[in-house]
Write a protein that holds these residues in place. Sequence first.
Motif, mmCIF file in Angstrom:
data_model
loop_
_atom_site.group_PDB
_atom_site.id
_atom_site.type_symbol
_atom_site.label_atom_id
_atom_site.label_comp_id
_atom_site.label_asym_id
_atom_site.label_seq_id
_atom_site.Cartn_x
_atom_site.Cartn_y
_atom_site.Cartn_z
ATOM 1 N N ARG A 215 4.370 -1.297 -7.683
ATOM 2 C CA ARG A 215 3.948 -0.374 -6.625
ATOM 3 C C ARG A 215 2.782 -0.996 -5.838
ATOM 4 N NH1 ARG A 215 3.389 4.737 -4.475
ATOM 5 N NH2 ARG A 215 1.257 5.559 -4.280
ATOM 6 N N ILE A 216 1.856 -1.641 -6.556
ATOM 7 C CA ILE A 216 0.702 -2.295 -5.923
ATOM 8 C C ILE A 216 0.814 -3.790 -6.169
ATOM 9 C CG2 ILE A 216 -1.812 -2.506 -5.900
ATOM 10 C CD1 ILE A 216 -1.881 0.395 -7.020
ATOM 11 N N GLY B 256 5.566 2.185 2.972
ATOM 12 C CA GLY B 256 4.963 0.906 2.622
ATOM 13 C C GLY B 256 3.697 0.663 3.422
ATOM 14 N N ALA B 257 2.801 -0.146 2.851
ATOM 15 C CA ALA B 257 1.556 -0.501 3.526
ATOM 16 C C ALA B 257 1.225 -1.955 3.235
ATOM 17 C CB ALA B 257 0.420 0.403 3.064
ATOM 18 N N TYR B 258 0.658 -2.600 4.251
ATOM 19 C CA TYR B 258 0.164 -3.971 4.103
ATOM 20 C C TYR B 258 -1.308 -3.951 4.478
ATOM 21 C CZ TYR B 258 -0.370 -9.016 4.610
ATOM 22 O OH TYR B 258 -0.793 -10.314 4.476
ATOM 23 N N LYS C 61 10.125 7.368 -1.650
ATOM 24 C CA LYS C 61 10.743 6.733 -2.810
ATOM 25 C C LYS C 61 10.649 5.212 -2.698
ATOM 26 C CE LYS C 61 15.049 6.549 -5.462
ATOM 27 N NZ LYS C 61 16.458 7.000 -5.525
ATOM 28 N N ASN C 62 10.211 4.576 -3.774
ATOM 29 C CA ASN C 62 10.068 3.116 -3.858
ATOM 30 C C ASN C 62 9.007 2.560 -2.903
ATOM 31 O OD1 ASN C 62 12.149 2.872 -5.809
ATOM 32 N ND2 ASN C 62 13.695 2.976 -4.173
ATOM 33 N N ALA C 63 8.061 3.399 -2.470
ATOM 34 C CA ALA C 63 6.986 2.928 -1.585
ATOM 35 C C ALA C 63 6.126 1.892 -2.299
ATOM 36 C CB ALA C 63 6.129 4.106 -1.133
ATOM 37 N N LYS C 64 5.663 0.902 -1.525
ATOM 38 C CA LYS C 64 4.892 -0.187 -2.111
ATOM 39 C C LYS C 64 3.714 -0.580 -1.220
ATOM 40 C CE LYS C 64 8.566 -2.305 -4.893
ATOM 41 N NZ LYS C 64 9.288 -1.049 -5.015
ATOM 42 N N LEU C 65 2.705 -1.119 -1.872
ATOM 43 C CA LEU C 65 1.530 -1.649 -1.181
ATOM 44 C C LEU C 65 1.462 -3.151 -1.415
ATOM 45 C CD1 LEU C 65 -1.325 -1.322 0.200
ATOM 46 C CD2 LEU C 65 -2.233 -1.116 -2.118
ATOM 47 N N TYR C 66 1.270 -3.888 -0.332
ATOM 48 C CA TYR C 66 1.022 -5.329 -0.408
ATOM 49 C C TYR C 66 -0.367 -5.571 0.195
ATOM 50 C CZ TYR C 66 6.061 -5.665 -1.163
ATOM 51 O OH TYR C 66 7.337 -5.526 -1.664
ATOM 52 N N LYS D 56 0.926 -2.324 -11.181
ATOM 53 C CA LYS D 56 0.439 -3.359 -10.256
ATOM 54 C C LYS D 56 0.809 -4.747 -10.756
ATOM 55 C CE LYS D 56 -3.232 -4.410 -13.093
ATOM 56 N NZ LYS D 56 -3.783 -5.674 -13.606
ATOM 57 N N LYS D 57 0.790 -5.656 -9.791
ATOM 58 C CA LYS D 57 0.952 -7.074 -10.097
ATOM 59 C C LYS D 57 -0.082 -7.822 -9.270
ATOM 60 C CE LYS D 57 2.577 -11.041 -11.473
ATOM 61 N NZ LYS D 57 2.274 -11.549 -12.817
ATOM 62 N N VAL D 58 -0.870 -8.645 -9.941
ATOM 63 C CA VAL D 58 -1.929 -9.400 -9.263
ATOM 64 C C VAL D 58 -1.616 -10.887 -9.346
ATOM 65 C CG1 VAL D 58 -4.382 -9.952 -9.218
ATOM 66 C CG2 VAL D 58 -3.644 -7.633 -9.806
#
Length: 429
Positions: A24-25, A121-123, A145-150, A174-176
Motif C-alpha cells: 500500500r505504501i 493513488g498518490a505520488y 480499492k487497491n489504492a497505493k502510495l508511491y 509498506k515496502k521501503v
Amino acid sequence: MNTKKIDDMLNPKQLEFMLYEDARINLLSGSVRSGKTYISLLKWAMFVGSMPINDEFIMIGKTITSLNRNCLGLLQTLVGINNFTYSISQKCGYLFGRKIWLEGANDVKAESKIRGMTLAGAYVDELTQVLKDFYTMLLSRLSMKNAKLYATTNPDVPGHWVKVDIIDNDKIDKKVWNFDIYDNEILRRENPEYFDNLIKEYQSMGGVYYQRFILGLWVLAEGLIYRQFANNPELFIRDKAVDEYGNNINFMIISIGIDYGATRGETTFKATGITHYFKEVWTIDELNINELYSPEQIYAKFKEFYYRVVEKYGKVTHGFADYGALGQVLTYGLNRYCQSEGIPFQLEDCIKGTINDRIFLDCKLFAQARRFILKHCTHLIEAYKQAVWDEKKKDTRLDDGTTPIDDLDASEYTTFPFYDKLMMYIQER
C-alpha cells in the motif's frame, strides 16, 4: 520489450523494484542521482495505467514548481507527450486518460487542499518536506480499492516522522527501498566524469550532505556548516569582481538584502551580484550598523550604501528585507524614504524558505565554485567561517548570539528568490 533491453535500461536495484509486488505504501529513500525518481515514475505510470479509467490520482511535491522540475517533465518523457499532458496553472493533468491532480504541500494549509478527495493513488516527491498531518490526511484519501502510495525522499534526521512512522514501523503495509548513488551503474558507466565529480562535490560540502545525499544515510547534522569555505576561504574570497580574464563583471541581477537584527540592535545590508545564466553569485558589498540607530539614521545609511553599490556595479534590480513585526515598520518607512529622496528602489518582503534550503543552496554553490565574496565584506566572511549546527535541535543553525547569523540571513535574502534558477544552472548549460 525484451529482457536484454530492460537490463540495458535499468540497474539491478531498479529492475528488482519493477518486478516486486507493491505494498500500500512504497517508499524509495536514498541519495541523489541514484535512479529512484526515474524508476518510481515508471512504476507509477504503470500503476495508474492499470487502474479504472474514472479513478482519480494525485502527484504532490514540496511546491508545484519543485514537482514540475523534478517529476512532471521526466514523466512526460518516459511515457510520451500523448500519454501525459498537464497544466501547472490548472493543477491537473491526464496520464493514460486518468485524471491526475497536482499539488504542493509546503505549509500548514496544505492539508485542506486534499480534504474530501477520493483517490486511487498518490505520488509524493520529497516526502520528508511534507508535514506529517498532510501525509496522514493523504492516507485517509487513498480509499479506493487497491489504492497505493508511491513516494521518494532523500534521508533526513533519524528522528524524522518518515523514518519513525514508515521506515521503522513494522505494523503497516509498506515496502521501503534504499538507494545509493553506486546503485546507478548506468550513470557511472555512461558519464563517469559527472559521477565522480558529483561525489567529490558532496564530499566537499561537509559530512551530513555526503552521508545523506551520496550514501543515503539518515544521520544528524553536526559541526561546521560551511566546511568547504571555512577550511579554504582563499578559494572564494576575491579582491575585485572580475572574470578570469581580468574584466569587470557585468551582473545580470544586483540584489540588496536587509536584516534589521532587532534582538541585538544591529542592522546589516548585503549586496549580491548574480551573473548571466545564473552561473555565479558574488557578495559585492556590505554595511553593518552595530549600534541602535533611529529609523531615520538607518534610512540615511541605506541611501549611502545604495549609491555606493550603484556607482560601482550598476543598477540595483531587487531588494528584500526581513518581515518581522519591526521589519514591516522599517521597510514601509524605508520605501517611503526612497520615494521622497527619488531613489528608484522598492524593498520587498524576503522569501525566507526553510533554513536548510538556504544553507543547502550556499553549500552547493561553494562546492561548484560558483560562490564568491569580495574581501572587504569581512562580516559575511566571518559568518560563513563560524556558522555551526545547533547540537540541541535537529538540522538547525545555531542562533544564540555567539555567531553572526544576521549577516547570513541578509545575504540569503538576496539569493533565495532565485533558488530554482541557480540550482538548474548545471543541468541547463
